[in-house]
Design an enzyme around this catalytic site. Sequence first.
Site, short mmCIF file in Angstrom:
data_model
loop_
_atom_site.label_atom_id
_atom_site.label_comp_id
_atom_site.label_asym_id
_atom_site.label_seq_id
_atom_site.Cartn_x
_atom_site.Cartn_y
_atom_site.Cartn_z
N ARG A 65 5.83 -24.90 -6.85
CA ARG A 65 4.72 -25.83 -6.99
C ARG A 65 4.41 -26.15 -8.44
NH1 ARG A 65 -0.18 -21.89 -4.88
NH2 ARG A 65 -0.90 -21.09 -6.87
N SER A 102 4.78 -22.05 -1.84
CA SER A 102 5.02 -21.32 -3.08
C SER A 102 4.77 -19.83 -2.82
CB SER A 102 4.09 -21.82 -4.19
OG SER A 102 2.73 -21.69 -3.80
N ARG A 124 -1.91 -19.03 3.82
CA ARG A 124 -0.79 -18.09 3.77
C ARG A 124 -0.05 -18.10 5.10
NH1 ARG A 124 -5.27 -15.33 1.69
NH2 ARG A 124 -5.25 -15.27 -0.59
N GLY A 152 3.65 -13.47 -1.97
CA GLY A 152 4.05 -12.37 -2.84
C GLY A 152 4.65 -11.20 -2.10
N VAL A 200 3.66 -9.21 -5.18
CA VAL A 200 4.37 -9.76 -6.35
C VAL A 200 5.10 -8.67 -7.14
CG1 VAL A 200 2.99 -11.83 -6.51
CG2 VAL A 200 2.22 -9.84 -7.74
N GLU A 216 1.52 -5.98 -8.24
CA GLU A 216 0.06 -6.01 -8.28
C GLU A 216 -0.50 -5.08 -7.21
OE1 GLU A 216 -2.62 -9.73 -8.93
OE2 GLU A 216 -2.51 -9.41 -6.76
N TRP A 260 4.71 -10.06 -10.83
CA TRP A 260 5.24 -11.42 -10.93
C TRP A 260 6.56 -11.51 -11.68
CZ3 TRP A 260 1.93 -14.48 -8.14
CH2 TRP A 260 0.61 -14.08 -8.05
#
Length: 297
Positions: A65, A102, A124, A152, A200, A216, A260
């Site tokens: 995205r 995404s 989601r 994620g 992530v 995370e 990430w």
Amino acid sequence: MVIGRKAFVFGGENIPRVPISNIVHCLDMDTCTWSELSTTGDVPVPHNAHSAAAVGQVMYIFGGRTGINMGEGSFNELYAFDTRSNIWTLLKPSGVAPSPRSFHAMAVVANRLYVFGGCGEEGRMNDLHSYDIASNTWEQQPTNEDIAGRGGAGLIAVGKDLFVVAGFAGKETSDVYKYDTDSKTWSKLALDKELPPRSVFGITSMSTFIIVWFGEVDPSDQGHLGAGGFSKDGYMMDTCSKAGWELISSSGETPEARGWMQVAPCQLNDTNGVFLFGGNNLDNKRLNDCHYLSIKL
């Protein structure tokens, strides 16, 4: 993405949710040198939060995205990048493509790409799709409604089985689901030791083991604009056992906590291990460092 003795980096961000570029960067792992590749063909526009997977010498990029909010500026195009010729091709498959999304996940089983979940215009998702490279066709796979929609998450192949691991579904999760690509059936794993909840994170597989690294563990109070609480630990699970997740004990200097980032299996100095690039740290800084963890099973 590691292909052979080279690592490839495409897209991403340096400022929160602002795509950095559409340049393909290449790290020669033998000479430890970076280069910017001169690419041609159907070069994608700059975007982030896409997924990537490799089959042979070709890197596939799906989705991503350009916006900050969930579903904003999302794509569902599928690109192939030939790492031998540096040519991009926008594929035009038959069948019904996954909706724009995404922060989804993608993995490979026997010349098929599988795309799971992610964040779209409606929120989601928990759907699963496959792309057959030989026939250039998308096919929707059965959905397990017990899996909460999430972004994620980890998606990894071990043999012909796919495993959905953890992810963010309004909170960090720790569950693990297996998808048998032959029978097209789902099952939830009942494990003696659960993975500490996270999203992530980096994920890869070696032999019958799944390896999870960092991620995370506490969401940001600023949504996608801020940094959450990140882990610097790694866990390993043998998919042939119900024992569950074991904390990885490692020597050397452990990289700082982050999420990430990208990880990929590779070999260095004739040993098997995991390559890590970049990520987002506790200070909300985008990183560009590289690390290698040698793993002996």
